[in-house]
Design a protein around this motif. Structure first.
Motif, PDB file in Angstrom:
ATOM      1  N   LEU A 367       0.865  -1.180   0.000  1.00 22.24           N
ATOM      2  CA  LEU A 367       0.000   0.000   0.000  1.00 22.24           C
ATOM      3  C   LEU A 367       0.897   1.224   0.000  1.00 22.24           C
ATOM      4  O   LEU A 367       1.700   1.406   0.918  1.00 22.24           O
ATOM      5  N   ILE A 368       0.774   2.042  -1.025  1.00 20.65           N
ATOM      6  CA  ILE A 368       1.532   3.278  -1.127  1.00 20.65           C
ATOM      7  C   ILE A 368       0.529   4.420  -1.058  1.00 20.65           C
ATOM      8  O   ILE A 368      -0.289   4.592  -1.965  1.00 20.65           O
ATOM      9  N   TYR A 369       0.559   5.182   0.035  1.00 21.56           N
ATOM     10  CA  TYR A 369      -0.422   6.256   0.178  1.00 21.56           C
ATOM     11  C   TYR A 369       0.261   7.607   0.271  1.00 21.56           C
ATOM     12  O   TYR A 369       1.429   7.710   0.675  1.00 21.56           O
ATOM     13  N   SER A 370      -0.487   8.653  -0.106  1.00 18.35           N
ATOM     14  CA  SER A 370       0.119   9.969  -0.227  1.00 18.35           C
ATOM     15  C   SER A 370      -0.923  11.056   0.009  1.00 18.35           C
ATOM     16  O   SER A 370      -1.990  11.040  -0.614  1.00 18.35           O
ATOM     17  N   GLY A 371      -0.618  11.998   0.902  1.00 20.36           N
ATOM     18  CA  GLY A 371      -1.471  13.169   1.087  1.00 20.36           C
ATOM     19  C   GLY A 371      -1.270  14.132  -0.067  1.00 20.36           C
ATOM     20  O   GLY A 371      -0.132  14.420  -0.450  1.00 20.36           O
ATOM     21  N   ASN A 372      -2.353  14.631  -0.637  1.00 20.48           N
ATOM     22  CA  ASN A 372      -2.222  15.447  -1.846  1.00 20.48           C
ATOM     23  C   ASN A 372      -1.623  16.823  -1.580  1.00 20.48           C
ATOM     24  O   ASN A 372      -1.206  17.501  -2.505  1.00 20.48           O
ATOM     25  N   ALA A 373      -1.558  17.257  -0.310  1.00 17.68           N
ATOM     26  CA  ALA A 373      -1.035  18.581   0.011  1.00 17.68           C
ATOM     27  C   ALA A 373       0.420  18.553   0.479  1.00 17.68           C
ATOM     28  O   ALA A 373       0.923  19.561   0.975  1.00 17.68           O
ATOM     29  N   ASP A 374       1.086  17.419   0.330  1.00 20.65           N
ATOM     30  CA  ASP A 374       2.507  17.331   0.654  1.00 20.65           C
ATOM     31  C   ASP A 374       3.282  17.950  -0.506  1.00 20.65           C
ATOM     32  O   ASP A 374       3.238  17.444  -1.629  1.00 20.65           O
ATOM     33  N   VAL A 375       3.999  19.038  -0.240  1.00 20.85           N
ATOM     34  CA  VAL A 375       4.670  19.764  -1.316  1.00 20.85           C
ATOM     35  C   VAL A 375       5.929  19.046  -1.789  1.00 20.85           C
ATOM     36  O   VAL A 375       6.178  18.926  -2.991  1.00 20.85           O
ATOM     37  N   PHE A 376       6.727  18.527  -0.854  1.00 24.86           N
ATOM     38  CA  PHE A 376       8.039  18.012  -1.235  1.00 24.86           C
ATOM     39  C   PHE A 376       8.008  16.535  -1.618  1.00 24.86           C
ATOM     40  O   PHE A 376       8.459  16.162  -2.700  1.00 24.86           O
ATOM     41  N   VAL A 377       7.503  15.663  -0.742  1.00 22.60           N
ATOM     42  CA  VAL A 377       7.319  14.253  -1.142  1.00 22.60           C
ATOM     43  C   VAL A 377       5.900  14.189  -1.696  1.00 22.60           C
ATOM     44  O   VAL A 377       4.981  13.690  -1.062  1.00 22.60           O
ATOM     45  N   ASN A 378       5.740  14.733  -2.884  1.00 23.20           N
ATOM     46  CA  ASN A 378       4.405  15.023  -3.384  1.00 23.20           C
ATOM     47  C   ASN A 378       3.757  13.847  -4.100  1.00 23.20           C
ATOM     48  O   ASN A 378       4.434  12.907  -4.535  1.00 23.20           O
ATOM     49  N   SER A 379       2.442  13.918  -4.196  1.00 24.48           N
ATOM     50  CA  SER A 379       1.672  12.815  -4.769  1.00 24.48           C
ATOM     51  C   SER A 379       1.941  12.637  -6.262  1.00 24.48           C
ATOM     52  O   SER A 379       1.862  11.526  -6.776  1.00 24.48           O
ATOM     53  N   PHE A 380       2.275  13.726  -6.983  1.00 24.05           N
ATOM     54  CA  PHE A 380       2.586  13.591  -8.412  1.00 24.05           C
ATOM     55  C   PHE A 380       3.785  12.671  -8.617  1.00 24.05           C
ATOM     56  O   PHE A 380       3.786  11.790  -9.472  1.00 24.05           O
ATOM     57  N   SER A 381       4.820  12.896  -7.805  1.00 23.98           N
ATOM     58  CA  SER A 381       6.016  12.066  -7.911  1.00 23.98           C
ATOM     59  C   SER A 381       5.712  10.618  -7.552  1.00 23.98           C
ATOM     60  O   SER A 381       6.201   9.682  -8.203  1.00 23.98           O
ATOM     61  N   THR A 382       4.891  10.414  -6.509  1.00 29.66           N
ATOM     62  CA  THR A 382       4.551   9.053  -6.091  1.00 29.66           C
ATOM     63  C   THR A 382       3.727   8.341  -7.159  1.00 29.66           C
ATOM     64  O   THR A 382       3.957   7.156  -7.450  1.00 29.66           O
ATOM     65  N   GLU A 383       2.779   9.046  -7.754  1.00 29.82           N
ATOM     66  CA  GLU A 383       2.011   8.454  -8.849  1.00 29.82           C
ATOM     67  C   GLU A 383       2.942   8.046  -9.990  1.00 29.82           C
ATOM     68  O   GLU A 383       2.778   6.980 -10.601  1.00 29.82           O
ATOM     69  N   ARG A 384       3.916   8.907 -10.256  1.00 32.76           N
ATOM     70  CA  ARG A 384       4.819   8.667 -11.379  1.00 32.76           C
ATOM     71  C   ARG A 384       5.665   7.409 -11.175  1.00 32.76           C
ATOM     72  O   ARG A 384       5.804   6.570 -12.062  1.00 32.76           O
ATOM     73  N   TRP A 385       6.258   7.254  -9.951  1.00 28.85           N
ATOM     74  CA  TRP A 385       7.159   6.107  -9.783  1.00 28.85           C
ATOM     75  C   TRP A 385       6.393   4.791  -9.645  1.00 28.85           C
ATOM     76  O   TRP A 385       6.892   3.735 -10.073  1.00 28.85           O
ATOM     77  N   THR A 386       5.193   4.814  -9.052  1.00 23.01           N
ATOM     78  CA  THR A 386       4.424   3.565  -8.976  1.00 23.01           C
ATOM     79  C   THR A 386       4.035   3.097 -10.380  1.00 23.01           C
ATOM     80  O   THR A 386       4.042   1.901 -10.667  1.00 23.01           O
ATOM     81  N   LYS A 387       3.723   4.060 -11.239  1.00 19.67           N
ATOM     82  CA  LYS A 387       3.380   3.704 -12.628  1.00 19.67           C
ATOM     83  C   LYS A 387       4.617   3.237 -13.406  1.00 19.67           C
ATOM     84  O   LYS A 387       4.527   2.401 -14.307  1.00 19.67           O
TER      85      LYS A 387
END
Length: 450
Positions: A367-387
């Motif tokens: 399970l990889i979860y991410s708060g959308n308001a995290d600026v530095f370890v941001n959800s865009f980056s997490t979406e990108r690497w999981t994909k």
């Protein structure tokens, strides 16, 4: 041979190390040495007063050469059915932050109250959204130097990412030796922030031990990571894209930031969304901060607690009555700190994606979860690497709901990896959106659909 030595950590040390251990241990109190599994029935300041309404034990387990590394842990039994419920080994980030932070600020059974003054002992109340309601948790002070964990040979012991992962693997095997009743329980590893590097490495080390048939075998099922650091290089484009989406930058500033390259960008634009200008997201929904706890005397999203959490926790943790109640060894290690800064630690792994890819081949859930308001370890980056792991999507991007309210978005891959975005949340998501994160964990650990 190298792998076997790393896994077992049973090698003999030199005579100077042995003598150094004796000298250091001489200062440790022999009258207050906690054995693995010392029960904690009372904690000063916990409200309501009386025996703890959950089962807690603390202890040290020695790992490494001559068990030089003494790792401290807090074990909280599941409030449901600990005999069959999953067990989660939780490792806080940093590296060097105490897992007690997760136990009392994030997802554990206790939360600090807003202090009445600056001289009395801080108090704690029960967390109605504790993840321990559905699973048992071992909050581990890792790496050496974090919290109450210490090295007998030297207070300046320097661990590495790889060594730390094998310390954790050895720890859990020894813990299960002392707790044979839990050897058949499903086992997971979890963490957040820098533990995005640590957790997959620990899972890999445990898996290596299983392959080597080290006893007892760990019933390893998977892992979970929240807003985890995954690689060294920061994608500043994603950082500024997140900041712009949150309204922290004007369109002109964002356009200038896009044209900026390297660390100078953060120097120039970072102050727009750090420090006193830091963005604290509003909790999604109609419930306000008090109502969402349904009468409990806790304030998980109180700004005062977030900014003063380290000071409040330090005042409580370093009190003599608290140290005695937790069975902390006197004269061993350093004074407790929320995050050990500076920490003697060598970061040797700068990209954890290969570990995720390898663990996927073994069928472990994640399970990889991410708060959308995290600026530095941001959800865009997490979406990108999981994909980027290139597994097919078996349940594509869609909202997930609580009480008919959209609280985030999710997708699931064919490698048993589930990605979850949590709206209105930040870097340490369970602190900001405790109810939503509890439901998220409960559904995932119970194999329920989001």
């Amino acid at each position: 041979m190298l792998l076997a030595n790393l896994l077992r950590r049973r090698c003999c040390s030199s005579l100077p190390l042995l003598l150094g251990s004796v000298v250091v241990l001489w200062f440790c109190s022999s009258l207050h040495v906690a054995a693995a599994g010392s029960k904690v029935e009372y904690l000063p300041g916990v409200q309501p007063e009386g025996p703890l309404p959950f089962e807690l034990e603390t202890g040290y387990i020695g790992v490494g050469k001559l068990e030089d590394i003494q790792l401290f842990y807090y074990f909280v039994k599941s409030e449901s059915n600990p005999n069959i419920d999953p067990i989660v080994l939780w490792i806080s980030g940093g590296p060097g932050c105490s897992s007690f932070v997760a136990m009392t600020e994030e997802l554990g059974p206790l939360l600090f109250d807003v202090p009445k003054n600056n001289w009395s002992l801080p108090t704690l109340s029960l967390n109605p959204y504790s993840w321990t309601k559905v699973a048992s948790f071992i909050f581990l002070e890792l790496p050496v130097g974090a919290g109450f964990s210490y090295a007998k040979s030297s207070k300046n012991y320097t661990a590495t990412d790889v060594e730390t992962s094998y310390h954790a693997a050895e720890f859990i095997r020894k813990w299960l030796e002392d707790h044979i009743q839990y050897q058949s329980n499903s086992f997971y590893v979890g963490g957040d922030s820098y533990s995005g590097i640590t957790v997959p490495m620990v899972v890999q080390a445990i898996s290596d031990g299983i392959d080597a048939k080290f006893k007892p075998l760990v019933n390893l099922k998977g892992y979970l990571i929240g807003n985890g650091v995954t690689f060294k290089d920061v994608n500043y484009g994603d950082t500024f894209r997140t900041a712009r989406g949150l309204g922290l930058m004007s369109i002109e500033q964002y356009t200038s930031a896009e044209a900026c390259k390297g660390t100078d960008c953060v120097d120039e634009f970072g102050p727009l969304f750090t420090g006193e200008h830091y963005y604290w997201p509003n909790v999604i929904g109609e419930e306000n901060d008090a109502e969402r706890f349904r009468g409990y005397n806790v304030h998980a999203f109180d700004r005062h607690l977030i900014f003063k959490a380290a000071l409040i926790a330090s005042r409580w943790m370093n009190h003599d009555n608290v140290l005695e109640a937790l069975h902390v060894r006197k004269g061993c290690g350093e004074k407790w700190a929320k995050c050990r800064i500076p920490l003697h630690y060598e970061r040797t792994v700068h990209d954890s994606r290969p570990y995720h890819a390898n663990l996927s081949t073994k069928g472990y859930r994640s399970l990889i979860y991410s708060g959308n308001a995290d600026v530095f370890v941001n959800s865009f980056s997490t979406e990108r690497w999981t994909k980027s792991l290139n597994y097919s999507v078996i349940d594509d991007w869609r909202p997930w709901l609580i009480n008919n309210r959209i609280v985030g978005y999710t997708r699931t891959f064919s490698n048993n990896m589930t990605y979850v975005k949590i709206l209105g949340s930040d870097h340490i998501a369970p602190t900001i959106t405790p109810a939503d994160c509890f439901i998220m964990f409960k559904r995932w650990i119970s194999h329920e659909q989001f």
